[in-house]
Design a protein around this motif. Structure first.
Motif, PDB file in Angstrom:
ATOM      1  N   PHE A  50      32.506 -39.842  -9.011  1.00 15.35           N
ATOM      2  CA  PHE A  50      32.494 -40.476 -10.212  1.00 15.35           C
ATOM      3  C   PHE A  50      31.321 -41.443 -10.249  1.00 15.35           C
ATOM      4  O   PHE A  50      31.068 -42.680 -10.695  1.00 15.35           O
ATOM      5  CB  PHE A  50      33.675 -41.273  -9.875  1.00 15.35           C
ATOM      6  CG  PHE A  50      34.241 -40.976  -9.897  1.00 15.35           C
ATOM      7  CD1 PHE A  50      34.863 -40.450 -11.105  1.00 15.35           C
ATOM      8  CD2 PHE A  50      35.588 -40.944  -8.782  1.00 15.35           C
ATOM      9  CE1 PHE A  50      36.375 -39.369 -11.681  1.00 15.35           C
ATOM     10  CE2 PHE A  50      36.683 -40.202  -8.490  1.00 15.35           C
ATOM     11  CZ  PHE A  50      37.442 -39.675 -10.493  1.00 15.35           C
ATOM     12  N   THR A  51      30.168 -41.149  -9.836  1.00 13.70           N
ATOM     13  CA  THR A  51      29.082 -41.455  -9.796  1.00 13.70           C
ATOM     14  C   THR A  51      28.007 -41.015 -11.098  1.00 13.70           C
ATOM     15  O   THR A  51      27.913 -39.663 -11.773  1.00 13.70           O
ATOM     16  CB  THR A  51      27.810 -41.245  -8.688  1.00 13.70           C
ATOM     17  OG1 THR A  51      27.477 -40.394  -8.331  1.00 13.70           O
ATOM     18  CG2 THR A  51      28.835 -41.963  -7.765  1.00 13.70           C
ATOM     19  N   SER A  52      26.813 -41.908 -11.146  1.00 16.57           N
ATOM     20  CA  SER A  52      25.830 -40.863 -12.388  1.00 16.57           C
ATOM     21  C   SER A  52      24.906 -40.129 -12.367  1.00 16.57           C
ATOM     22  O   SER A  52      24.653 -38.752 -12.916  1.00 16.57           O
ATOM     23  CB  SER A  52      24.864 -41.846 -13.484  1.00 16.57           C
ATOM     24  OG  SER A  52      24.421 -42.714 -11.906  1.00 16.57           O
ATOM     25  N   HIS A  53      24.418 -39.663 -11.303  1.00 21.39           N
ATOM     26  CA  HIS A  53      24.521 -38.150 -10.583  1.00 21.39           C
ATOM     27  C   HIS A  53      25.166 -37.725  -9.787  1.00 21.39           C
ATOM     28  O   HIS A  53      24.982 -36.512  -8.974  1.00 21.39           O
ATOM     29  CB  HIS A  53      22.759 -39.071  -9.427  1.00 21.39           C
ATOM     30  CG  HIS A  53      23.747 -39.630  -8.197  1.00 21.39           C
ATOM     31  ND1 HIS A  53      24.410 -40.900  -7.793  1.00 21.39           N
ATOM     32  CD2 HIS A  53      23.873 -39.128  -6.674  1.00 21.39           C
ATOM     33  CE1 HIS A  53      25.067 -40.627  -6.552  1.00 21.39           C
ATOM     34  NE2 HIS A  53      24.982 -40.541  -5.858  1.00 21.39           N
ATOM     35  N   GLY A  54      26.463 -37.632 -10.121  1.00 24.85           N
ATOM     36  CA  GLY A  54      27.319 -36.074 -10.196  1.00 24.85           C
ATOM     37  C   GLY A  54      27.036 -35.242 -10.853  1.00 24.85           C
ATOM     38  O   GLY A  54      26.366 -35.154 -10.930  1.00 24.85           O
ATOM     39  N   GLN A  55      27.017 -34.166  -9.683  1.00 22.57           N
ATOM     40  CA  GLN A  55      27.241 -32.347 -10.039  1.00 22.57           C
ATOM     41  C   GLN A  55      28.151 -32.433 -10.948  1.00 22.57           C
ATOM     42  O   GLN A  55      29.093 -31.897 -10.253  1.00 22.57           O
ATOM     43  CB  GLN A  55      26.878 -32.012  -9.149  1.00 22.57           C
ATOM     44  CG  GLN A  55      25.917 -32.090  -8.921  1.00 22.57           C
ATOM     45  CD  GLN A  55      24.463 -31.435  -7.188  1.00 22.57           C
ATOM     46  OE1 GLN A  55      25.714 -29.882  -6.496  1.00 22.57           O
ATOM     47  NE2 GLN A  55      23.881 -31.899  -6.068  1.00 22.57           N
ATOM     48  N   PRO A  56      28.227 -31.812 -12.103  1.00 21.60           N
ATOM     49  CA  PRO A  56      29.378 -31.267 -13.285  1.00 21.60           C
ATOM     50  C   PRO A  56      29.357 -30.043 -12.916  1.00 21.60           C
ATOM     51  O   PRO A  56      31.060 -29.866 -13.004  1.00 21.60           O
ATOM     52  CB  PRO A  56      28.750 -31.340 -14.405  1.00 21.60           C
ATOM     53  CG  PRO A  56      27.537 -32.547 -14.654  1.00 21.60           C
ATOM     54  CD  PRO A  56      26.903 -31.949 -13.582  1.00 21.60           C
TER      55      PRO A  56
END
Length: 111
Positions: A50-56
């Protein structure tokens, strides 16, 4: 008589509430996953989910894992129960979002 616009907004509110429930259940699932299966937690990037640097791509793996019901062979009953709940909420939220989209199209045509 009930206004169609107010009915549409009520449906939108219900959809947003269910999205929040889905988000909360997904977070709870990741907490359970961290404790019962650290390798799978790392595989789906649980720490950065749930972070902005998470890997989709890793996030999609978890959704695919749940959608295909591969969790049924897991050893932890709590994890299985959480996955079933998340899957059910995903289906419900998707259906509600579809109804909102259809309602929006209907309102655009009707009004």
């Amino acid at each position: 008589m009930i206004s169609t616009v107010s009915l549409f907004w009520a449906l939108c509110v219900v959809c947003v509430i269910n999205m929040a429930r889905y988000y909360s259940s997904l977070r709870a699932l990741l907490v359970v996953l961290r404790g019962c299966d650290p390798l799978l937690y790392q595989y789906v990037d649980g720490g950065g989910f749930f972070t902005s640097h998470g890997q989709p791509s890793k996030q999609v793996r978890l959704i695919g894992y749940i959608w295909a019901q591969r969790y049924l062979d897991h050893h932890d009953d709590e994890f299985i129960r959480r996955c079933q709940r998340v899957r059910g909420q995903f289906i419900l939220t998707s259906a509600l979002c579809g109804l909102v989209a259809i309602g929006l199209i209907g309102l655009a045509i009707w009004h």
